[in-house]
Motif scaffolding. Structure first.
Motif, PDB file in Angstrom:
ATOM      1  N   LEU A  10       0.843  -1.190   0.000  1.00 32.82           N
ATOM      2  CA  LEU A  10       0.000   0.000   0.000  1.00 32.82           C
ATOM      3  C   LEU A  10       0.874   1.234   0.000  1.00 32.82           C
ATOM      4  N   ALA A  11       0.370   2.283  -0.614  1.00 36.62           N
ATOM      5  CA  ALA A  11       1.066   3.570  -0.603  1.00 36.62           C
ATOM      6  C   ALA A  11       0.403   4.487   0.407  1.00 36.62           C
ATOM      7  N   PRO A  12       1.189   5.080   1.310  1.00 37.72           N
ATOM      8  CA  PRO A  12       0.659   6.145   2.166  1.00 37.72           C
ATOM      9  C   PRO A  12       0.570   7.400   1.293  1.00 37.72           C
ATOM     10  N   VAL A  13      -0.557   7.523   0.603  1.00 36.15           N
ATOM     11  CA  VAL A  13      -0.677   8.424  -0.546  1.00 36.15           C
ATOM     12  C   VAL A  13      -0.405   9.878  -0.158  1.00 36.15           C
ATOM     13  N   ILE A  14       0.496  10.522  -0.884  1.00 33.58           N
ATOM     14  CA  ILE A  14       0.769  11.934  -0.649  1.00 33.58           C
ATOM     15  C   ILE A  14      -0.463  12.756  -1.031  1.00 33.58           C
ATOM     16  N   SER A  15      -0.685  13.848  -0.317  1.00 31.11           N
ATOM     17  CA  SER A  15      -1.891  14.661  -0.496  1.00 31.11           C
ATOM     18  C   SER A  15      -1.595  15.879  -1.367  1.00 31.11           C
ATOM     19  N   PRO A  16      -2.267  16.020  -2.516  1.00 28.33           N
ATOM     20  CA  PRO A  16      -2.077  17.221  -3.342  1.00 28.33           C
ATOM     21  C   PRO A  16      -2.898  18.386  -2.786  1.00 28.33           C
ATOM     22  N   TRP A  34      -4.017   5.724 -10.397  1.00 25.28           N
ATOM     23  CA  TRP A  34      -2.718   5.329 -10.960  1.00 25.28           C
ATOM     24  C   TRP A  34      -2.047   4.283 -10.078  1.00 25.28           C
ATOM     25  N   LEU A  35      -2.107   4.472  -8.776  1.00 20.08           N
ATOM     26  CA  LEU A  35      -1.522   3.507  -7.855  1.00 20.08           C
ATOM     27  C   LEU A  35      -2.213   2.153  -7.971  1.00 20.08           C
ATOM     28  N   LYS A  36      -3.532   2.178  -8.033  1.00 17.13           N
ATOM     29  CA  LYS A  36      -4.283   0.923  -8.171  1.00 17.13           C
ATOM     30  C   LYS A  36      -3.915   0.216  -9.471  1.00 17.13           C
ATOM     31  N   ALA A  37      -3.727   0.968 -10.551  1.00 19.32           N
ATOM     32  CA  ALA A  37      -3.346   0.380 -11.831  1.00 19.32           C
ATOM     33  C   ALA A  37      -1.970  -0.270 -11.768  1.00 19.32           C
ATOM     34  N   ASN A  38      -1.180   0.127 -10.765  1.00 15.62           N
ATOM     35  CA  ASN A  38       0.153  -0.447 -10.558  1.00 15.62           C
ATOM     36  C   ASN A  38       0.170  -1.439  -9.400  1.00 15.62           C
ATOM     37  N   ASP A  39      -1.022  -1.979  -9.081  1.00 13.45           N
ATOM     38  CA  ASP A  39      -1.168  -3.082  -8.118  1.00 13.45           C
ATOM     39  C   ASP A  39      -0.855  -2.699  -6.673  1.00 13.45           C
ATOM     40  N   SER A 215       6.613   4.840   1.845  1.00 18.67           N
ATOM     41  CA  SER A 215       6.585   6.100   1.101  1.00 18.67           C
ATOM     42  C   SER A 215       6.988   5.901  -0.349  1.00 18.67           C
ATOM     43  N   MET A 216       7.959   5.019  -0.600  1.00 17.34           N
ATOM     44  CA  MET A 216       8.462   4.822  -1.951  1.00 17.34           C
ATOM     45  C   MET A 216       7.417   4.220  -2.884  1.00 17.34           C
ATOM     46  N   ALA A 217       6.367   3.621  -2.322  1.00 16.10           N
ATOM     47  CA  ALA A 217       5.292   3.100  -3.162  1.00 16.10           C
ATOM     48  C   ALA A 217       4.546   4.220  -3.875  1.00 16.10           C
ATOM     49  N   ASN A 218       4.728   5.450  -3.421  1.00 16.09           N
ATOM     50  CA  ASN A 218       4.139   6.596  -4.116  1.00 16.09           C
ATOM     51  C   ASN A 218       4.781   6.841  -5.476  1.00 16.09           C
ATOM     52  N   ILE A 219       6.048   6.465  -5.616  1.00 10.12           N
ATOM     53  CA  ILE A 219       6.769   6.767  -6.851  1.00 10.12           C
ATOM     54  C   ILE A 219       7.304   5.530  -7.574  1.00 10.12           C
ATOM     55  N   ASP A 220       7.346   4.395  -6.885  1.00 10.81           N
ATOM     56  CA  ASP A 220       7.890   3.171  -7.477  1.00 10.81           C
ATOM     57  C   ASP A 220       6.955   1.994  -7.191  1.00 10.81           C
ATOM     58  N   PRO A 221       5.659   2.169  -7.440  1.00 15.98           N
ATOM     59  CA  PRO A 221       4.692   1.153  -7.004  1.00 15.98           C
ATOM     60  C   PRO A 221       4.842  -0.187  -7.699  1.00 15.98           C
ATOM     61  N   GLN A 298      18.943   6.382 -13.707  1.00 18.34           N
ATOM     62  CA  GLN A 298      18.022   6.332 -14.847  1.00 18.34           C
ATOM     63  C   GLN A 298      16.580   6.037 -14.409  1.00 18.34           C
ATOM     64  N   PHE A 299      16.198   6.668 -13.318  1.00 21.52           N
ATOM     65  CA  PHE A 299      14.827   6.469 -12.820  1.00 21.52           C
ATOM     66  C   PHE A 299      13.869   7.363 -13.579  1.00 21.52           C
ATOM     67  N   SER A 300      12.714   6.807 -13.906  1.00 18.16           N
ATOM     68  CA  SER A 300      11.652   7.586 -14.541  1.00 18.16           C
ATOM     69  C   SER A 300      10.303   6.979 -14.193  1.00 18.16           C
ATOM     70  N   ILE A 301       9.252   7.773 -14.368  1.00 18.91           N
ATOM     71  CA  ILE A 301       7.880   7.288 -14.230  1.00 18.91           C
ATOM     72  C   ILE A 301       7.208   7.596 -15.558  1.00 18.91           C
ATOM     73  N   ASP A 302       7.127   6.578 -16.397  1.00 25.93           N
ATOM     74  CA  ASP A 302       6.697   6.811 -17.782  1.00 25.93           C
ATOM     75  C   ASP A 302       5.196   7.002 -17.925  1.00 25.93           C
ATOM     76  N   ASP A 303       4.410   6.396 -17.030  1.00 31.09           N
ATOM     77  CA  ASP A 303       2.955   6.399 -17.229  1.00 31.09           C
ATOM     78  C   ASP A 303       2.223   7.373 -16.316  1.00 31.09           C
ATOM     79  N   LEU A 304       2.945   8.298 -15.704  1.00 33.36           N
ATOM     80  CA  LEU A 304       2.319   9.285 -14.826  1.00 33.36           C
ATOM     81  C   LEU A 304       2.081  10.556 -15.636  1.00 33.36           C
ATOM     82  N   SER A 305       0.806  10.869 -15.851  1.00 29.64           N
ATOM     83  CA  SER A 305       0.478  12.035 -16.676  1.00 29.64           C
ATOM     84  C   SER A 305      -0.453  12.945 -15.915  1.00 29.64           C
TER      85      SER A 305
END
Length: 305
Positions: A10-16, A34-39, A215-221, A298-305
């Motif tokens: 689970l991601a302790p989801v950051i709050s926008p 987006w997090l759910k789509a990444n399991d 926390s890292m599940a927010n960016i590397d789920p 070489q870290f990236s998040i390709d599907d975050l739009s």
């Protein structure tokens, strides 16, 4: 213990936050999808959500809107712990009625050096006030922040008194000897251990744990969820090492502002960088250095739009 629909990660989801300092629900909803789509499951109102800078009224409103927006409550574990029994019971009741699979509950953290008797009374009163057999509590052990550690004796008392309610724990103690002791004593009884740092994920799974809330599940789920699902594979140790590399390059920066800065960078949305006081956003220099460090691996998040 009751069965659960919660995923292993689970991601302790950051709050926008919008320009008025309020939670941007539309943006949060999109992030949860987006997090759910990444399991990965949804642990809103956790430490990385800046939960203790958000009022109960705002949390109740946001939870309702996320459910209306079709975030599946069966994958949700909202943080509900507060210093007062009544506030905790109010937030917890709302989560249970919304159908959330569990709640993540801090101990009352203002008073220090409290006894196990006092902590037992707190959790007991919350459970009795909520009065719902569907309630599944995951105790939140984070002594670096609360200065309160949950003893094995306290866990034994709570599990014995409420075997169908005390479902597990998120342990962010950073003390593997403690995590291991909890697993040895309670895992066989169905107590679900979520480690609070993905660095311990493989070790936790091998010791009978359930997963992690990190926390890292927010960016590397995707990678973290994959390791949790494939921890018995022959390449699991290499998967863990690859995941560890990301945390290592971000350790020099403050956690919450950094998670937000990463999302802001890869979504091309600078509004994601906003935090609530007393936290402050990364400086321009910190953001530049963070981008350099991410570039090195070489870290990236390709599907975050």
């Amino acid at each position: 213990m009751q069965s659960t629909t919660l995923p292993a990660v689970l991601a302790p989801v950051i709050s926008p936050f919008n320009s008025n300092g309020r939670i941007d629900v539309a943006k949060l909803l999109k992030q949860c999808q987006w997090l759910k789509a990444n399991d990965v499951g949804i642990a809103i109102f956790g430490t990385n959500s800046e939960s203790n800078s958000i009022s109960v009224a705002e949390k109740l409103e946001v939870l309702e809107k996320l459910i209306i927006g079709e975030v599946d409550p069966k994958t949700m574990m909202p943080g509900t712990g507060a210093c007062s029994v009544d506030e905790t019971a109010l937030m917890t009741s709302a989560a249970v009625k919304a159908g959330c699979a569990g709640v993540l509950m801090l101990p009352p953290f203002y008073y220090k050096d409290v006894s196990d008797d006092g902590l037992f009374a707190y959790f007991s009163e919350v459970i009795e006030k909520v009065g719902d057999s569907a309630l599944q509590i995951y105790l939140y052990n984070i002594p670096p922040m609360t200065k309160i550690s949950m003893s094995l004796g306290l866990l034994e008392r709570l599990i014995t008194a409420y075997p169908n309610t005390i479902a597990g724990m998120k342990d962010t103690s950073g003390d593997w000897s403690y995590t291991e002791a909890v697993l040895k004593q309670f895992a066989a009884r169905g107590f679900r251990m979520f480690v609070g740092n993905e660095l311990f994920l493989l070790r936790t799974m091998r010791a009978g744990g359930y997963g992690c809330i990190s926390s890292m599940a927010n960016i590397d789920p995707r990678r973290i969820a994959y390791l949790a699902a494939h921890w018995e594979d022959s390449n699991a140790q290499q998967l863990q090492a690859d995941i560890d590399t990301l945390r290592a390059c971000l350790v020099p920066f403050p956690t919450v502002p950094t998670m937000k800065a990463v999302i802001a960078q890869f979504s091309n949305d600078p509004e994601w960088a906003r935090v609530r006081p007393p936290l402050v956003s990364l400086t321009t220099e910190q953001r530049k250095q963070m981008a350099i460090e991410l570039g090195k691996i070489q870290f990236s998040i390709d599907d975050l739009s």
